[in-house]
Design an enzyme around this catalytic site. Structure first.
Site, PDB file in Angstrom:
ATOM      1  N   GLY A  10      55.212   2.955  32.955  1.00  0.00           N
ATOM      2  CA  GLY A  10      53.845   3.584  32.830  1.00  0.00           C
ATOM      3  C   GLY A  10      54.000   4.740  32.187  1.00  0.00           C
ATOM      4  O   GLY A  10      54.958   5.275  31.337  1.00  0.00           O
ATOM      5  N   VAL A  11      52.722   5.679  32.183  1.00  0.00           N
ATOM      6  CA  VAL A  11      52.612   6.870  31.548  1.00  0.00           C
ATOM      7  C   VAL A  11      53.671   7.825  31.955  1.00  0.00           C
ATOM      8  O   VAL A  11      54.116   8.363  31.354  1.00  0.00           O
ATOM      9  CB  VAL A  11      51.075   7.282  31.422  1.00  0.00           C
ATOM     10  CG1 VAL A  11      50.912   8.320  30.507  1.00  0.00           C
ATOM     11  CG2 VAL A  11      50.315   6.263  31.519  1.00  0.00           C
ATOM     12  N   GLU A  70      60.947  -1.895  35.115  1.00  0.00           N
ATOM     13  CA  GLU A  70      59.491  -2.249  35.150  1.00  0.00           C
ATOM     14  C   GLU A  70      59.432  -3.523  35.610  1.00  0.00           C
ATOM     15  O   GLU A  70      60.072  -4.541  35.146  1.00  0.00           O
ATOM     16  CB  GLU A  70      58.808  -1.993  33.706  1.00  0.00           C
ATOM     17  CG  GLU A  70      57.496  -2.742  33.324  1.00  0.00           C
ATOM     18  CD  GLU A  70      56.532  -2.089  33.959  1.00  0.00           C
ATOM     19  OE1 GLU A  70      56.417  -0.919  34.239  1.00  0.00           O
ATOM     20  OE2 GLU A  70      55.789  -2.810  34.536  1.00  0.00           O
ATOM     21  N   ARG A  91      49.000   5.342  41.089  1.00  0.00           N
ATOM     22  CA  ARG A  91      48.606   6.335  42.058  1.00  0.00           C
ATOM     23  C   ARG A  91      47.566   5.801  43.041  1.00  0.00           C
ATOM     24  O   ARG A  91      46.606   4.661  42.322  1.00  0.00           O
ATOM     25  CB  ARG A  91      47.945   7.666  41.252  1.00  0.00           C
ATOM     26  CG  ARG A  91      48.984   8.455  40.807  1.00  0.00           C
ATOM     27  CD  ARG A  91      48.707   9.434  39.843  1.00  0.00           C
ATOM     28  NE  ARG A  91      48.283  10.493  40.578  1.00  0.00           N
ATOM     29  CZ  ARG A  91      48.995  11.285  41.381  1.00  0.00           C
ATOM     30  NH1 ARG A  91      50.182  11.460  41.392  1.00  0.00           N
ATOM     31  NH2 ARG A  91      48.178  12.441  42.191  1.00  0.00           N
ATOM     32  N   HIS A 118      44.045  18.092   2.810  1.00  0.00           N
ATOM     33  CA  HIS A 118      45.355  17.786   2.147  1.00  0.00           C
ATOM     34  C   HIS A 118      46.302  19.014   1.932  1.00  0.00           C
ATOM     35  O   HIS A 118      45.994  19.848   1.746  1.00  0.00           O
ATOM     36  CB  HIS A 118      45.283  17.073   0.806  1.00  0.00           C
ATOM     37  CG  HIS A 118      46.476  16.476   0.174  1.00  0.00           C
ATOM     38  ND1 HIS A 118      47.136  15.634   0.680  1.00  0.00           N
ATOM     39  CD2 HIS A 118      47.348  17.468  -0.764  1.00  0.00           C
ATOM     40  CE1 HIS A 118      48.320  15.561  -0.192  1.00  0.00           C
ATOM     41  NE2 HIS A 118      48.315  16.676  -0.906  1.00  0.00           N
TER      42      HIS A 118
END
Ligand code: FAD
Ligand code: NAI
Length: 474
Positions: free
Chosen positions: A192-193, A213, A281, A453
């Site tokens: 995950g993160v 995972e 969590r 730009h």
């Protein structure tokens, strides 16, 4: 006699401290209670995000990326470095300093906004609508009475049942941010993160990183094309990612041994010097005294709230990680502001559909709104436009042409329904997608806006042009 406040906020993470500031701005007498204590024994407001989350992880991501650039990217610029080395102790000290500056910043904001800060654990002891009673124990021991309460007590890491955290070998986020020397073999449970960000940090510094995972798909919440590109890039960098893994046993001794069944059903065993467990969590309500006032929790232990963050008790609200919804600092902050405004009779609002997601790996990953898969599943006809950074002048000058920006727009109305990006600084570019969606913009609106730009933001404009199949630079 209890000290009386219009608003008492429990927890000084990004949800709580921001809610307290907004409440004070609206003229309420406001208190904020928080129990976080620094290694030096001082109050450390800022919660998970400041102390062991967003801020220290980004500090280490920056340090480790600098190291990787110095080792691999500088030579191309004609910059020669000899005897490149990483001093982990100094890197961690810098991270701690960044955290401290943020703690001090929040303490300053409390003073500036005349918010009373109580350092300690806040526990409900009773009371009723209009006068909830809260006892603070610890350094800032006090008895408080509140007309309104905002619960912002956050979340805690979820442990693997087979492997409780010891923060020596089996590490939660706090341990993962404080490894004293680069581990040779680092295991990470959960792609995950946190797994991807912390895995990236230690890989860049020299660890062999294996991520295990449970799900068979990689980054299932992200757009499929973004997830595929991310997997390709991370694998190229040397992150070993194993999907569909079922961990059966974890044993700790001098090292950590993880036994698991792989995606093919084969029993495997891997040995690591450290193991980070980042499998999500859980809400943090321990010590809050929910039972003393009859505060309702849901079946997963979150404080039960309605769409407006109201709990089952009058004048009692809850926000951030301790309630349903994405566990993100900016979501917690926005809920805090909205609740303070609702207490003042205003109409604060948080739209989960425009909450941006960012993963601070390299390349960065960011998205807002719906993915192609979600739109297909809900039967919405859409047009997609993509633009690669390889055709963006600023990205070439930066030396980072990985990834692309993709915009999804309603096929009938052209209204932007999602933006998905992987590449340099997309954590910053995603704000344009969120603004566009909040204003109900169409892809044509972005395509007609003048973008500087050379800038990475031109990739957003070109992706918008691509929706109408009229890119200019590819
Ligand atoms: P928290 O930040 O958890 O704060 C709650 C506070 O309340 C804590 O200080 C806690 O000790 C205190 N508290 C609890 N109970 C009591 C009590 N009874 N009395 C007094 N005090 C109490 N999110 C992002 O958006 N971007 C990121 O880059 C990001 N990176 C992250 C990296 C890591 C490693 C981790 C772990 C998380 C990250 N997050 C990130 C998630 C983010 O940290 C959380 O979503 C956010 O902190 C939630 O804020 P909160 O205010 O709800 O709770
Ligand atoms: P997560 O929900 O992002 O990822 C947990 C991963 O672990 C999932 O892929 C899940 O399938 C997997 N998993 C669960 N049980 C498992 C098991 N038994 N074995 C193997 N894999 C397993 O949770 P993470 O990374 O712990 O982060 C927690 C929260 O913190 C996230 O929800 C995120 O919102 C927040 N966060 C946000 C960041 C950001 O915004 N950049 C950075 C870090 C955390």
């Amino acid at each position: 006699m209890a000290e009386q406040f219009d608003v008492v906020v429990s927890g000084a993470g990004p949800g709580g401290y921001v809610a307290a500031i907004r409440a004070a701005q609206l003229g309420f007498s406001t208190a904020c209670i928080d129990d976080w204590t620094s290694a030096e024994g001082k109050a450390a407001p800022g919660g998970t995000c400041t102390n062991v989350g967003c801020i220290p992880s980004k500090a280490l991501l920056q340090s480790s990326e600098n190291f990787e650039h110095a080792g691999h990217a500088f030579a191309e610029h004609g910059i020669e470095l000899k005897d490149l080395a990483i001093d982990v102790k100094r890197m961690l000290a810098r991270k701690d300093k960044v955290v401290r500056q943020n703690n001090e910043g929040i303490a300053y904001l409390f003073k500036k906004n005349k918010i009373r800060f109580f350092h300690g654990v806040g526990r409900f002891t009773g009371g009723a609508a209009g006068a909830w009673q809260i006892e603070v124990s610890g350094e800032g021991a006090a008895a408080l009475s509140a007309k309104n309460v905002i619960i912002a007590t956050g979340s805690k890491p979820r442990a693997l049942p087979a492997a409780p955290f010891d923060n020596k070998l089996v590490l939660d986020n706090e341990g993962a941010l404080a490894i004293p020397a680069v581990p040779k073999r680092l295991g990470v449970v959960g792609a995950g993160v946190i797994g991807l960000e912390m895995g990236s940090v230690w890989r860049r510094l020299g660890s062999q990183v294996t991520i295990l995972e449970v799900l068979p798909v990689f980054l299932g919440a992200a757009d499929e094309q973004v997830a595929a590109e991310a997997r390709k890039q991370f694998t190229k960098q040397g992150l070993k990612i194993e999907l569909g893994v079922n961990i059966t046993r974890v044993e700790t001794g001098k090292e950590v041994t993880v036994e698991y069944v792989d995606a093919e059903g084969k029993q495997e065993s891997a040995r690591f010097d450290k193991l980070i467990v980042s499998i999500g969590r859980v809400p943090h309500t321990a010590g809050l005294g929910a039972e003393a006032v009859g505060l309702e929790l849901d079946e997963r232990g979150f404080v039960a709230v309605d769409a407006d963050c109201r709990t089952n008790l009058p004048g009692m609200w809850a926000i951030g990680d301790v309630v349903r919804g994405p566990m993100l600092a900016h979501k917690a902050e926005d809920e805090g502001v909205a609740v303070a405004e609702r207490i003042a009779g205003q109409h604060g609002h948080v739209d989960f559909n425009t909450v941006p997601w960012v993963i601070y790996t390299s390349p960065e990953i960011a998205w807002v709104g719906q993915t192609e898969a979600q739109l297909k599943a809900s039967g919405v006809a859409f047009r997609a436009g993509s633009f690669p950074f390889s055709a963006n002048g600023r990205a070439r000058a930066l030396g980072d042409v990985r990834g692309f920006v993709k915009i999804l727009a309603d096929a009938r109305t052209d209204r932007i329904l999602g933006m998905h990006a992987i590449g340099p600084m997309v954590s910053e570019l995603i704000a344009e997608g969120a603004v566009a969606m909040e204003f109900g913009a169409g892809s044509e609106d972005i395509a007609r806006i003048c973008h500087a730009h050379p800038s990475l933001s031109e990739a957003v404009k070109e992706a918008a042009l691509a929706v109408d199949k009229r890119t200019l630079n590819i």
